[in-house]
Write an enzyme that holds these catalytic residues in place. Structure first.
Site, PDB file in Angstrom:
ATOM      1  N   CYS A 143      -4.245 -44.755  20.929  1.00 24.61           N
ATOM      2  CA  CYS A 143      -2.887 -44.289  21.227  1.00 24.61           C
ATOM      3  C   CYS A 143      -2.971 -43.323  22.405  1.00 24.61           C
ATOM      4  CB  CYS A 143      -2.227 -43.668  20.009  1.00 24.61           C
ATOM      5  SG  CYS A 143      -2.954 -42.126  19.460  1.00 24.61           S
ATOM      6  N   ALA A 144      -1.885 -42.712  22.722  1.00 24.61           N
ATOM      7  CA  ALA A 144      -1.835 -41.864  23.914  1.00 24.61           C
ATOM      8  C   ALA A 144      -2.859 -40.733  23.857  1.00 24.61           C
ATOM      9  CB  ALA A 144      -0.430 -41.316  24.110  1.00 24.61           C
TER      10      ALA A 144
END
Length: 99
Positions: A7-8
């Site tokens: 994810c980010a």
């Protein structure tokens, strides 16, 4: 089965990871999952069977697949949001089977 969740920042997935671990344990599935950021996934991805990505970074899917050479999929936003483990495991099984 070993899954890397990207994810980010590698942090927003902790609730989902716990749900997936519990689901696997309840179903007797041999399962390991870890989360990492998109900045760091290349350092560890080859220790896993596939890469799942959070919907917030779906725009990076083709890049991650090309750079890693691994099976990669984006978790559907609805499944990610509610932690729909059954659907997410269907996605994982499809990735690993196609390996």
């Amino acid at each position: 089965m070993k899954v890397l969740l990207a994810c980010a920042m590698g942090m927003s997935t902790s609730i989902l990871m716990k749900k997936l671990e519990k689901y696997a344990a309840d179903k007797g599935i041999d399962f390991e999952i870890a989360a990492t950021s998109l900045n760091d996934y290349k350092n560890v991805c080859h220790n896993y069977d596939c890469i799942l990505m959070g919907p917030q970074v779906s725009y990076q899917k083709d890049k991650v697949a090309a750079e890693s050479g691994m099976p990669v999929a984006v978790i559907a936003p609805a499944d990610y949001g509610v932690g729909n483990c059954e659907n997410i495991f269907k996605l994982i099984n499809g990735l690993v089977a196609g390996k």
